[in-house]
Design an enzyme around this catalytic site. Structure first.
Site: not given
Ligand code: AMP
Length: 214
Positions: A13, A87, A126, A159, A170
């Site tokens: 994404k 999400r 990554r 990360r 996750r």
């Molecule tokens: P991402 O960078 O999109 O993979 O997000 C990393 C982490 O941030 C996720 O595993 C969640 O812990 C948190 N996170 C990001 N976006 C959301 C969301 N829309 N709702 C809840 N938690 C989020």
């Protein structure tokens, strides 16, 4: 035009959103990036979110909805790509309400489909630039010099939530809370699925065709 790009962690994404921004002029709302910015700034919100993110759980809906609301209000006329948001169904409903208030409804929700067996490898390999956020993969798209960003020379890190022990959490959160959004958007007639496997440019070409037909 407003688009949601969703899919499991590791579907690509972030990578595909960057290309849509660079080449198609979209603005970006990534709740993951917004949360990581809050962590960098060491705000109360950031510190509370870090604990949750490091465990691979989802941050509460009201927190992420608040971040999105703020960002949308700063550019109410822009075309947005929503990356990693919504999400949960509560977030999806909140997004519909926010966009309706702006008179700019969501056009499509594009699901990036990748075989679940490939996701762990994509995530553990990554590496992300601490300075500019550019993303690499140790096998699929390595930097020219190990540990150094090709774009800005910043340090590449893994990360904390890309560690193997967090990834399963996750994926579980994705299956329980985010995968059901396919039905949510299908019932609105907005769901489109794009095959997320293959080279980055191949996926981008499929995605661009979907965006162009909006
Ligand atoms: P991402 O960078 O999109 O993979 O997000 C990393 C982490 O941030 C996720 O595993 C969640 O812990 C948190 N996170 C990001 N976006 C959301 C969301 N829309 N709702 C809840 N938690 C989020």
């Amino acid at each position: 035009m407003n688009l949601v790009l969703f899919g499991p962690p590791g579907a690509g994404k972030g990578t595909q959103s960057s290309l849509l921004i660079e080449r198609k002029g979209f603005n970006h709302i990534s709740t993951g990036d917004l949360l990581r910015e809050a962590i960098k700034a060491q705000s109360d919100l950031g510190m509370a979110a870090k604990k949750i993110m490091d465990q691979g759980q989802l941050v509460p809906d009201d927190v992420v909805i608040g971040l999105v609301k703020e960002k949308l209000a700063s550019k109410p006329e822009a075309s947005f790509i929503f990356d990693g948001f919504p999400r949960t169904e509560a977030q999806a409903k909140a997004l519909d309400a926010l966009l309706e208030d702006l008179g700019r409804p969501l056009n499509k929700a594009i699901f990036l489909e990748v075989d679940h067996k490939k996701l762990t490898d994509r995530l553990t390999g990554r590496r992300v630039c601490q300075k500019c956020g550019a993303t690499f993969h140790i096998h699929a798209s390595p930097p020219q010099k190990e540990g150094v960003c090709d774009v800005c020379g910043g340090e590449l890190i893994q990360r904390p939530d890309d560690k193997e022990e967090v990834i399963s959490k996750r994926l579980e959160a994705y299956m329980n809370s985010t995968a059901p959004l396919k039905d949510f958007y299908a019932s609105q007639g907005k769901l489109k699925t794009v095959e997320g496997e293959g080279e980055v440019e191949e996926v981008f070409s499929r995605l661009s065709q979907e965006v162009a037909s909006t």
